[in-house]
Each structure stands twice: as structure tokens, then as C-alpha cells.
Motif scaffolding. Structure first.
Motif, PDB file in Angstrom:
ATOM      1  N   ARG A  18      11.811  -1.490   4.848  1.00  0.00           N
ATOM      2  CA  ARG A  18      10.569  -0.879   4.393  1.00  0.00           C
ATOM      3  C   ARG A  18       9.406  -1.663   4.998  1.00  0.00           C
ATOM      4  NH1 ARG A  18      13.496  -0.975  -0.568  1.00  0.00           N
ATOM      5  NH2 ARG A  18      12.325  -2.823  -1.213  1.00  0.00           N
ATOM      6  N   GLN A  20       5.150  -2.099   5.233  1.00  0.00           N
ATOM      7  CA  GLN A  20       3.839  -1.804   4.655  1.00  0.00           C
ATOM      8  C   GLN A  20       2.754  -2.379   5.557  1.00  0.00           C
ATOM      9  OE1 GLN A  20       3.226  -3.477   0.738  1.00  0.00           O
ATOM     10  NE2 GLN A  20       1.007  -3.202   0.841  1.00  0.00           N
ATOM     11  N   LEU A  28       4.012  -6.137   6.071  1.00  0.00           N
ATOM     12  CA  LEU A  28       4.985  -6.676   5.123  1.00  0.00           C
ATOM     13  C   LEU A  28       6.290  -5.922   5.297  1.00  0.00           C
ATOM     14  CD1 LEU A  28       2.886  -7.065   1.843  1.00  0.00           C
ATOM     15  CD2 LEU A  28       3.356  -8.777   3.605  1.00  0.00           C
ATOM     16  N   GLU A  30      10.414  -5.563   4.035  1.00  0.00           N
ATOM     17  CA  GLU A  30      11.444  -5.850   3.042  1.00  0.00           C
ATOM     18  C   GLU A  30      12.693  -5.036   3.374  1.00  0.00           C
ATOM     19  OE1 GLU A  30       9.327  -6.821  -1.141  1.00  0.00           O
ATOM     20  OE2 GLU A  30       9.183  -4.740  -0.492  1.00  0.00           O
ATOM     21  N   SER A  31      13.847  -5.547   2.977  1.00  0.00           N
ATOM     22  CA  SER A  31      15.091  -4.818   3.179  1.00  0.00           C
ATOM     23  C   SER A  31      15.119  -3.571   2.310  1.00  0.00           C
ATOM     24  CB  SER A  31      16.288  -5.717   2.823  1.00  0.00           C
ATOM     25  OG  SER A  31      17.498  -4.983   2.855  1.00  0.00           O
ATOM     26  N   SER A  34      19.024  -4.092  -2.165  1.00  0.00           N
ATOM     27  CA  SER A  34      18.655  -5.057  -3.201  1.00  0.00           C
ATOM     28  C   SER A  34      19.910  -5.570  -3.885  1.00  0.00           C
ATOM     29  CB  SER A  34      17.723  -4.408  -4.226  1.00  0.00           C
ATOM     30  OG  SER A  34      18.373  -3.309  -4.864  1.00  0.00           O
ATOM     31  N   PRO A 398      14.877  -8.252   7.583  1.00  0.00           N
ATOM     32  CA  PRO A 398      14.883  -9.139   6.421  1.00  0.00           C
ATOM     33  C   PRO A 398      16.092  -8.900   5.530  1.00  0.00           C
ATOM     34  CG  PRO A 398      13.177  -7.445   6.223  1.00  0.00           C
ATOM     35  CD  PRO A 398      13.679  -7.401   7.629  1.00  0.00           C
ATOM     36  N   GLN A 403      10.673 -11.324   1.526  1.00  0.00           N
ATOM     37  CA  GLN A 403       9.589 -10.518   2.074  1.00  0.00           C
ATOM     38  C   GLN A 403       9.033 -11.226   3.293  1.00  0.00           C
ATOM     39  OE1 GLN A 403       5.802 -10.139  -0.176  1.00  0.00           O
ATOM     40  NE2 GLN A 403       6.110  -7.917  -0.032  1.00  0.00           N
ATOM     41  N   LYS A 405       6.093 -11.500   6.253  1.00  0.00           N
ATOM     42  CA  LYS A 405       4.733 -11.115   6.632  1.00  0.00           C
ATOM     43  C   LYS A 405       4.582 -11.369   8.127  1.00  0.00           C
ATOM     44  CE  LYS A 405       0.978 -13.436   5.195  1.00  0.00           C
ATOM     45  NZ  LYS A 405      -0.196 -13.801   4.346  1.00  0.00           N
ATOM     46  N   VAL A 417       7.341 -15.980   5.556  1.00  0.00           N
ATOM     47  CA  VAL A 417       8.338 -15.466   4.614  1.00  0.00           C
ATOM     48  C   VAL A 417       8.059 -15.987   3.213  1.00  0.00           C
ATOM     49  CG1 VAL A 417       9.930 -17.381   5.088  1.00  0.00           C
ATOM     50  CG2 VAL A 417      10.829 -15.229   4.163  1.00  0.00           C
ATOM     51  N   LYS A 418       8.415 -15.162   2.231  1.00  0.00           N
ATOM     52  CA  LYS A 418       8.336 -15.553   0.828  1.00  0.00           C
ATOM     53  C   LYS A 418       9.549 -14.985   0.111  1.00  0.00           C
ATOM     54  CE  LYS A 418       4.921 -13.756  -1.578  1.00  0.00           C
ATOM     55  NZ  LYS A 418       3.552 -13.573  -2.133  1.00  0.00           N
ATOM     56  N   GLY A 419      10.096 -15.739  -0.834  1.00  0.00           N
ATOM     57  CA  GLY A 419      11.237 -15.238  -1.579  1.00  0.00           C
ATOM     58  C   GLY A 419      12.012 -16.353  -2.240  1.00  0.00           C
TER      59      GLY A 419
END
Length: 612
Positions: A18, A20, A28, A30-31, A34, A398, A403, A405, A417-419
Motif C-alpha cells: 500500500r 500513500q 509511505l 506498508e505491506s 498483517s 516492506p 512502515q 518513508k 523506517v518505523k515499526g
């Protein structure tokens, strides 16, 4: 030749992402997948496996007589509990750790897992800090930061100089072999004979996701190595992200792994070790390395083990191809039950991948999927190629739970990256959050671009280390690491590696090392008195390849105008090579400043190949 031959099926989910777009131009990612279930800790995974598959071999290592010495999941669990009891009985002061000075080994695993059970952070130290350093500066820095109360070494004699460089006045040295000169020392065998009490179970019961499991150190290639906290939560979320991508299959045999990656690094000690533990793999520890004189051990181990998966750095695959060309027995052993190949640390040259696939088709009738992962000490693994593709050089998409960036920088994107797999901090302090932006994204220092901007699900391509970029005297920026990969691909298989030069110069030049085995296979042997770098047929091939590259990429940031072949290989002793086999471009240029001057001399000498 092999493009229409099918791949062996890859038991992983296909690409999904995904994207954004933000007003500031950043993206941004994301996979599309989940997960919900997350393990409590790595030692809880070990306990479950010890109950479920107690008699399966977990770790195997060559004994002095050459035979495989094996330990089952139950054995490893029992020894880890014994070591944990030894730690708890000593009632170590809060804030102290266990430091490991050892290569990967069965004993290393007992110490590492036992320390986790006792909730004492373990600090595995890269072997070169101890054995390849004259002043042991990085080792002493690591020792001061992680404040060990216990130092484990597999061989006190081999690590004697390293131990002597440390203040061991309030430290107990534990050793498997050898005789340490430390004031307090003990044998690991006495620890492993210790009977665990309920104190071990109580300690394990108090483990949670914020429990610091390890202090792991960066390579320190540009400064002193940074100490990076590794929590149980980071490692367990990593396992959950992979489990979300794997296709369940009850009839799949347990993985058989040949592992040389150092457990002092995140790639081997966290990503590889923990994933193999979760899957119930049997891991054969490979004492070989991707370097002359040691890769022969890897070849022998491949013949002995016949792994179901093989993961290594690109230089190892180049050496493997050289060996496979002329060894039918090795081809059968390597490809017979191989399900996947994986590379990391750098892009795999396309010609190397193509030749491996041609050999696979010839041997077993199908191609083998290549996967790759990308991450850092601070982040664990954050992207993966988890689908079948003919492309090389991808870092993937990812992983579930993180997430990315992507921040625009010229024609690339800086990666952040953040997570939950990202460290809470550096230097043994949660507040030591070096390298995080204002939104809490960790800045990796690498650049990426989309393989196909119109199809983000095709994946991200590594586009260079931002810190390795430099400018010509015209102000033109050169993306050195990405250009290095282009040169190696263009000149394959003639070059084993190269360093991109040109800081402050008018054009780009390259210092390079030849691949003698590939040259012999391609062009035949040279006369005994002619070294490879003096062969005219080799120079002609290189000129043709690189001038073809220049015609395709005529801009000053890509065109290679000079080439100098270097006879002396990159040195581990002077930090030109890491213990994973990758080249530190900056250090090579500094160490060989005389060769750089020769490369760009106004009147180039006979050794410099001037290119159109």
C-alpha cells in the motif's frame, strides 16, 4: 537459455504493498499483509521446540576430527537453562551484561540463550574486533559501553591478546578451552553441569517484549561502533512478519541450513538464528568463509550437507559459481534438494545469477528462486523479496508490521523506517536515539527507487549508500555504491570487486580486482609467467565491456574513464573488508591513496587503462 524453464515453487505469498503520497513529496509504504500473533520471547520459542521436536538436531558443528558434532533442540534448551542458573546464582549487578568473544558455535548458542533466560543482556562481539586489530580499540570501546560482568570466549589462548587489552578486575572469564590469565575464571563445562532451579523459570516468567535481550554493535567502519539495543519484542515481531508471508504446508520437510554468517551481526545472530529456531531447522555451522583459502571448507560442507536453503553475500555466490562449473559432484550436492537461494549485503550481479540458474537447470531441470532481505542493526529485517522474480538488485517490499518513508533526493528516495522491529535506542540508553527524524522514522542512510514507478508492487531497487556518494570537481554527484554494482555487472565475470574513485576529479575511475578462476574458465589459462592483470586478452575484454557501458551511460556521473587493476587483495587486517566479505570503499581509497593518485595522474602510467 533458461528464461522459459520454470522455477521451483516458492512457498511464500506474492507481492502486496500500500502506497500513500504526502504533500511534501514523501511516500509511505506498508505491506498488504498483517499479523496478530506475536511470540513472547525467543526463549519461549526454544522451550516450545524442545517439547515438540526434542530429538531433532538443531545445531551441528565440525569436531576437531572432522565429524559433525550435533546437539538436539532438547540439548540446546537444557544447556541454556544450566547457563542461566549459573548467572542467576552469581546475582550479577543490575546493568551488567555477558560479552561473547567467539565465532558461531554450539557453546555460543548456550551462552546467548542462557543469558536471555536469566534476563541478562548478551553482547556478541565481532571476531575481527579481537583477532584482526592491533590496538583492540573497538573491542575496548564495546567493553566500556556494555559493562560485562561475564566474558565468554571459546578459546582463551586464541583470544589471549584481546583479553589482555581489557580491565578484567571485576569480570569473570568463562572459557570452553585454553587458560585465561584473568583474576577470576571458570570452565564453561562446569556451568553446563549446573542443575537449574525454579529461579530459571521465575526469570523466564518475567521476560516481556521490552526486555533487552542483546547489545549488538555496528561495524564501526566510519567511527566507533554503536551499541544497539535488541529487545525481545523486536525479534519476536520480526518472526511474526515472516510467518505472515509464509504459505503453510504440513508436508514440507524441516529446513536444512548451512550457516556461516557471524552471530555477532543482526543478519546471522537475530534474523537467521531466530528464524531457523522458529521453523525447527537443522543448522550446520560452516567454518568456511567467502575468501581464498577458506571457501574450500564451504564447498566440502555443501557436499556433506546438501542444504535445502543457501544464503550468503554476493561474493560467495561468485566463488560458488567458479567451483560449480567444474565440479559435477558439487552441483548434485548443492542443487539436489535446494528450495531457495538468498543474498544480502549488496546486489547480486545478474550474470552470476544467470549462470547459477543455468547450472541448476542442467543439474535438476528447474530454476531456484532467489530471495533477498534488507535491514540494519537498528532495524532487523524490514524489506524482503518474497516472490519469484528474474530481477536482481531488488530490496523487495516492506514486511508486515513496518512502515517505510521514502523521502525524495535527486532521482532517488532516501529510505526511513518505523515499526516494532526498530531499536528503542543506542549506546545502552533508551534515550540514545541517533538517526531518528522528527516523526520517529529511523534514517538508514540508503537510497532506493521503484523498479517500475507505475507498478510499486514490482519492488524497490537499492540505489546506493548516501554516505558513499561523492562529487566530481564539476559538482556532479556520483552514487558510488550503485555505480560499483553497474561496473561489476557490466564486466562480469572478469572482476571480483571494485572501488569507485573520483572525489574532486574531473571524471570517474575504478580500482578493481580480477577473478582469476572465471578468467581461466572463460579465456583459458595464461602462460605461467603472465599474471592475470597483464593478460592482453583480459584487458581487451575489460575495455570492450566498460566502453560499452560508457556508450550506454555517457554522463560524467556514470561513465568510467580510467581503470587500474590491483594485484593485492582487499585486507581484513586493515579494515578494507568486513567479516562478511563486503568492501569498505572509503577505507580502501584512504589506505591506497598512492594508487588513487596513480589512477588519476595527468600522464597515466602503463598500468592505467584509459577508456573512451
Amino acid at each position: 537459455m533458461t528464461t522459459n524453464t520454470p522455477y521451483r515453487p516458492l512457498a511464500m505469498r506474492g507481492p502486496s504493498v500500500r502506497v500513500q503520497s504526502r504533500p511534501d513529496g514523501s511516500l509511505l509504504l506498508e505491506s498488504g499483509y498483517s499479523y496478530e500473533d506475536v511470540e513472547r520471547s525467543i526463549v519461549h520459542v526454544l522451550a516450545r521446540q524442545a517439547r515438540a521436536i526434542p530429538d531433532r538436531v538443531f545445531l551441528a558443528q565440525r569436531a576437531p576430527d572432522g565429524a559433525w558434532r550435533e546437539q538436539t533442540y532438547a540439548d540446546v534448551h537444557r544447556h541454556a537453562r544450566a547457563f542461566a542458573q549459573g548467572l542467576l546464582s552469581r546475582a550479577l549487578p543490575e546493568g551488567r551484561s555477558v560479552m561473547i568473544l567467539s565465532g558461531s558455535s554450539i557453546e555460543f548458542a548456550a551462552v546467548m540463550l542462557g543469558a536471555m533466560m536469566a534476563r541478562v543482556p548478551v553482547a556478541p562481539i565481532s571476531v575481527p574486533f579481537s583477532l584482526w586489530s592491533a590496538d583492540h580499540g573497538k573491542l575496548r570501546h564495546a567493553f566500556a559501553v556494555c559493562r560485562p560482568a561475564i566474558v565468554y570466549t571459546d578459546d582463551a589462548d586464541r583470544f589471549a591478546k584481546a583479553l589482555q587489552s581489557l580491565d578484567l578486575s571485576d569480570v569473570e572469564v568463562v572459557t570452553a578451552t585454553g587458560t585465561p590469565t584473568a583474576p577470576r575464571h571458570s570452565r564453561l563445562s562446569s556451568w553446563l553441569d549446573t542443575a537449574p532451579t525454579s529461579a530459571v523459570d521465575d526469570a523466564i516468567e518475567h521476560i516481556h517484549h521490552d526486555t533487552v535481550a542483546k547489545w549488538m554493535f555496528t561495524s564501526g567502519s566510519t567511527a566507533q561502533p554503536r551499541c544497539v539495543a535488541q529487545t525481545q519484542g523486536m525479534m519476536c515481531h520480526q518472526l511474526a512478519s515472516w510467518a505472515a508471508l509464509e504459505m503453510p504446508a504440513s508436508d514440507r520437510p524441516a529446513p536444512v541450513i548451512l550457516d556461516w554468517m557471524p552471530w555477532s551481526h543482526v543478519g546471522g545472530g537475530n534474523i537467521g538464528f531466530n528464524h531457523n529456531l522458529l521453523r525447527g531447522a537443522t543448522v550446520y555451522l560452516d567454518e568456511g568463509r567467502p575468501m581464498p583459502g577458506l571457501f574450500e571448507k564451504t564447498i566440502a560442507n555443501i557436499k556433506s550437507v546438501s542444504p535445502t536453503e543457501f544464503s550468503s553475500v554476493p561474493v560467495a555466490f561468485r566463488m560458488l559459481v567458479d567451483a560449480l562449473r567444474t565440479d559435477a559432484e558439487l552441483c548434485q550436492a548443492f542443487f539436489r534438494r535446494l528450495e531457495t537461494m538468498a543474498y544480502g549485503g549488496a546486489a547480486l550481479p545478474t550474470p552470476v545469477a544467470n549462470e547459477l540458474q543455468a547450472l541448476a537447470v542442467k543439474t535438476v531441470g528447474h530454476r531456484i528462486p532467489f530471495t533477498t532481505i534488507y535491514g540494519a542493526t537498528e532495524t532487523q529485517c524490514i524489506t524482503q523479496v518474497h516472490w519469484t522474480t528474474d530481477e536482481t538488485g531488488l530490496v523487495g517490499l516492506p514486511l508486515p508490521g513496518v512502515q517505510l518513508k521514502l523521502v525524495p533526493t535527486d532521482d532517488r528516495h532516501a529510505l526511513r523506517v518505523k515499526g516494532p522491529t526498530v531499536t528503542p535506542g543506542h549506546d545502552a540508553e533508551p534515550t540514545g536515539r541517533h538517526g531518528f527524524d522528527e516523526e520517529g522514522f529511523y534514517e538508514l542512510g540508503d537510497a532506493v527507487r521503484f523498479l517500475d514507478p507505475a507498478r510499486p508492487e514490482a519492488g524497490l531497487v537499492f540505489a546506493g549508500r548516501l554516505a558513499e556518494d561523492f562529487k566530481l570537481n564539476t559538482g556532479t554527484r556520483v552514487a558510488a555504491s550503485a555505480l560499483r554494482q553497474q561496473v561489476l555487472t557490466t564486466a562480469a565475470p572478469l572482476l571480483s570487486d571494485c572501488v569507485i574513485c573520483g572525489l574532486g576529479e574531473e571524471a570517474v575511475g575504478v580500482m578493481a580486482w580480477l577473478n582469476p578462476n572465471a578468467i581461466t574458465a572463460l579465456l583459458g589459462p595464461a602462460p605461467a609467467d603472465v599474471p592475470p592483470h597483464a593478460r592482453q586478452d583480459v584487458l581487451n575484454r575489460l575495455r570492450e565491456a566498460l566502453e560499452g557501458h560508457n556508450r550506454a551511460f555517457p554522463g560524467s556521473s556514470h561513465a568510467i574513464r580510467r581503470l587500474l587493476l590491483v594485484a593485492e587483495p582487499p585486507s581484513f587486517d586493515t579494515h578494507e573488508l568486513t567479516d562478511k566479505g563486503s568492501i569498505n570503499q572509503r577505507v580502501v581509497r584512504e589506505n591506497r591513496a598512492g594508487l588513487v593518485r596513480e589512477l588519476f595522474a595527468p600522464e597515466p602510467g602503463a598500468r592505467v587503462l584509459v577508456l573512451a
